[in-house]
Design a protein around this motif. Structure first.
Motif, PDB file in Angstrom:
ATOM      1  N   LEU B 131       9.915  23.891  70.701  1.00  0.00           N
ATOM      2  CA  LEU B 131       9.660  23.408  69.370  1.00  0.00           C
ATOM      3  C   LEU B 131      10.362  24.338  68.174  1.00  0.00           C
ATOM      4  O   LEU B 131      10.851  23.792  67.371  1.00  0.00           O
ATOM      5  CB  LEU B 131       8.235  23.470  69.208  1.00  0.00           C
ATOM      6  CG  LEU B 131       7.256  22.572  69.814  1.00  0.00           C
ATOM      7  CD1 LEU B 131       5.937  22.704  69.801  1.00  0.00           C
ATOM      8  CD2 LEU B 131       7.380  21.206  69.417  1.00  0.00           C
ATOM      9  N   ALA B 132      10.467  25.579  68.701  1.00  0.00           N
ATOM     10  CA  ALA B 132      11.133  26.409  67.682  1.00  0.00           C
ATOM     11  C   ALA B 132      12.839  26.089  67.283  1.00  0.00           C
ATOM     12  O   ALA B 132      13.131  26.053  66.325  1.00  0.00           O
ATOM     13  CB  ALA B 132      11.103  27.846  68.012  1.00  0.00           C
ATOM     14  N   GLU B 133      13.147  25.683  68.684  1.00  0.00           N
ATOM     15  CA  GLU B 133      14.723  25.246  68.559  1.00  0.00           C
ATOM     16  C   GLU B 133      14.782  24.110  67.977  1.00  0.00           C
ATOM     17  O   GLU B 133      15.615  23.778  66.776  1.00  0.00           O
ATOM     18  CB  GLU B 133      15.155  25.018  69.811  1.00  0.00           C
ATOM     19  CG  GLU B 133      16.546  24.906  70.052  1.00  0.00           C
ATOM     20  CD  GLU B 133      17.580  26.009  69.306  1.00  0.00           C
ATOM     21  OE1 GLU B 133      17.330  27.121  69.752  1.00  0.00           O
ATOM     22  OE2 GLU B 133      18.208  25.447  68.643  1.00  0.00           O
ATOM     23  N   ARG B 134      13.874  23.041  68.027  1.00  0.00           N
ATOM     24  CA  ARG B 134      13.962  21.755  67.338  1.00  0.00           C
ATOM     25  C   ARG B 134      13.874  22.067  65.598  1.00  0.00           C
ATOM     26  O   ARG B 134      14.173  21.355  64.951  1.00  0.00           O
ATOM     27  CB  ARG B 134      12.845  20.821  67.837  1.00  0.00           C
ATOM     28  CG  ARG B 134      12.896  20.478  69.421  1.00  0.00           C
ATOM     29  CD  ARG B 134      13.844  19.364  69.544  1.00  0.00           C
ATOM     30  NE  ARG B 134      14.041  19.020  70.942  1.00  0.00           N
ATOM     31  CZ  ARG B 134      14.660  19.350  71.850  1.00  0.00           C
ATOM     32  NH1 ARG B 134      16.142  20.092  71.617  1.00  0.00           N
ATOM     33  NH2 ARG B 134      14.954  18.871  73.104  1.00  0.00           N
ATOM     34  N   LEU B 135      12.834  23.065  65.483  1.00  0.00           N
ATOM     35  CA  LEU B 135      12.632  23.431  64.041  1.00  0.00           C
ATOM     36  C   LEU B 135      13.787  24.038  63.472  1.00  0.00           C
ATOM     37  O   LEU B 135      13.474  24.444  62.160  1.00  0.00           O
ATOM     38  CB  LEU B 135      11.215  23.868  63.815  1.00  0.00           C
ATOM     39  CG  LEU B 135       9.970  23.034  64.253  1.00  0.00           C
ATOM     40  CD1 LEU B 135       8.905  23.722  64.407  1.00  0.00           C
ATOM     41  CD2 LEU B 135       9.704  22.344  62.895  1.00  0.00           C
ATOM     42  N   GLY B 136      14.636  24.686  63.996  1.00  0.00           N
ATOM     43  CA  GLY B 136      15.461  25.450  63.692  1.00  0.00           C
ATOM     44  C   GLY B 136      15.312  26.924  63.310  1.00  0.00           C
ATOM     45  O   GLY B 136      15.545  27.455  62.236  1.00  0.00           O
ATOM     46  N   ILE B 137      14.210  27.300  63.852  1.00  0.00           N
ATOM     47  CA  ILE B 137      13.817  28.748  63.882  1.00  0.00           C
ATOM     48  C   ILE B 137      14.867  29.629  64.445  1.00  0.00           C
ATOM     49  O   ILE B 137      14.842  29.697  65.667  1.00  0.00           O
ATOM     50  CB  ILE B 137      12.466  28.963  64.328  1.00  0.00           C
ATOM     51  CG1 ILE B 137      11.486  28.263  63.779  1.00  0.00           C
ATOM     52  CG2 ILE B 137      11.871  30.628  64.098  1.00  0.00           C
ATOM     53  CD1 ILE B 137       9.960  28.212  64.341  1.00  0.00           C
TER      54      ILE B 137
END
Lengths: 103, 194
Positions: B131-137
């Motif tokens: 999820l963090a990768e999809r959210l660009g974190i």
């Protein structure tokens, strides 16, 4: 767990190794900072996988957090490779490097 | 709203709402789907038996690359060799933990033994990494920006919805790790090691 076997020094024609290099070269397990893994989780992994005390695990975790990376342990190439796979299984970002290299 | 995971006399316990269980089941299954080897039925059974994946390459999907990272920094060749020797078992280990955690969702009341807590913690962590990768974190600032989104009434676009899901999973994992650390402390004191 088996121990890494260094290449044989008895190969014909091989030059005599430098005495300092003849000792088994230690390898470093590096754990890298990332903005996702929880600090408590990283400390938990260090305590339970490596058997470190809470104080030691927290200190290494803080080094990862503030300096971006930490040499969490050292050892033979084979043992450090096993640690890398274990860290990746936990979701921590870890790499192996030769001791003395500066990343 | 779920009850946090806590450590007590019965071990580590927690409780989830039906909608939360469905959400987590979907997330766990999504990540399992990402981890299943692309070779599928064409894989050489002997290679599968000994755990090799000679055709493995660095994943193009950055989220999958975060789950299966390179093992040697700045050395693509050495990383690829390592990947071919180890990636299959890493994929299987992660997928196994995610499947085990998903099976535990059959009950609203969760009672986790050591093995189940381990599966849950890595499963929740892998979901957060994706999820963090999809959210660009990519930085602590990004993480704080996402973490500030807590109001479900504002979940009108996909990114806000994903951020709220990410924050829920993060909260759940935070309580689980605290419970696991409590259990570990009690055990360490009991054995006289600390």
């Amino acid at each position: 767990m088996s121990v890494a076997t260094e290449p044989s020094q008895e190969v014909a024609g091989q030059t005599v190794p430098d005495p300092t290099a003849a000792r088994q070269t230690p390898w470093n397990l590096i754990v890298w900072n990332d903005p996702v893994n929880l600090m408590s989780y990283v400390s938990y992994v260090f305590q339970t996988y490596f058997g470190f005390s809470e104080a030691k695990a927290d200190a290494l975790m803080m080094q990862v957090h503030t300096e971006g990376r930490s040499v969490v342990t050292q050892g033979s190439k084979e043992s450090v490779e096993q640690h890398v796979v274990a860290m990746h299984t936990y979701g921590l970002w870890a790499t192996i490097e030769r001791s003395g290299e500066d990343g | 709203m779920a009850d946090p995971f806590v450590y007590g006399l019965r071990g580590i316990t927690g409780r989830l709402e039906d909608a939360e269980r469905e959400l987590l089941r979907g997330l766990f299954n999504d990540v399992v789907g990402m981890l299943e080897p692309e070779e599928g039925t064409h894989a050489d059974p002997l290679e599968a038996l000994v755990g090799l994946s000679p055709n493995a390459s660095e994943p193009e999907d950055p989220a999958l690359a975060r789950l299966l990272p390179n093992a040697v920094k700045d050395d693509a060749e050495a990383s690829l060799e390592f990947r071919r020797l180890t990636e299959r078992s890493l994929r299987q280990g992660k997928a196994g933990a995610l499947r085990a955690a998903a099976l535990g969702l059959d009950s609203a009341h969760l009672v986790l033994d050591d093995a189940a807590a381990g599966h849950w913690s890595t499963a929740l962590n892998d979901v957060r990494l994706v999820l963090a990768e999809r959210l660009g974190i990519r930085s602590e600032d990004d993480a704080e920006r996402i973490h500030a989104k807590t109001d479900w009434s504002e979940a009108e676009d996909v990114e806000t919805y994903l951020a709220l899901v990410y924050n829920f999973v993060t909260w759940l994992q935070t309580t689980l790790i605290e419970a696991m650390l409590d259990a570990h402390r009690v055990r360490s004191e009991g054995s006289g090691n600390e």
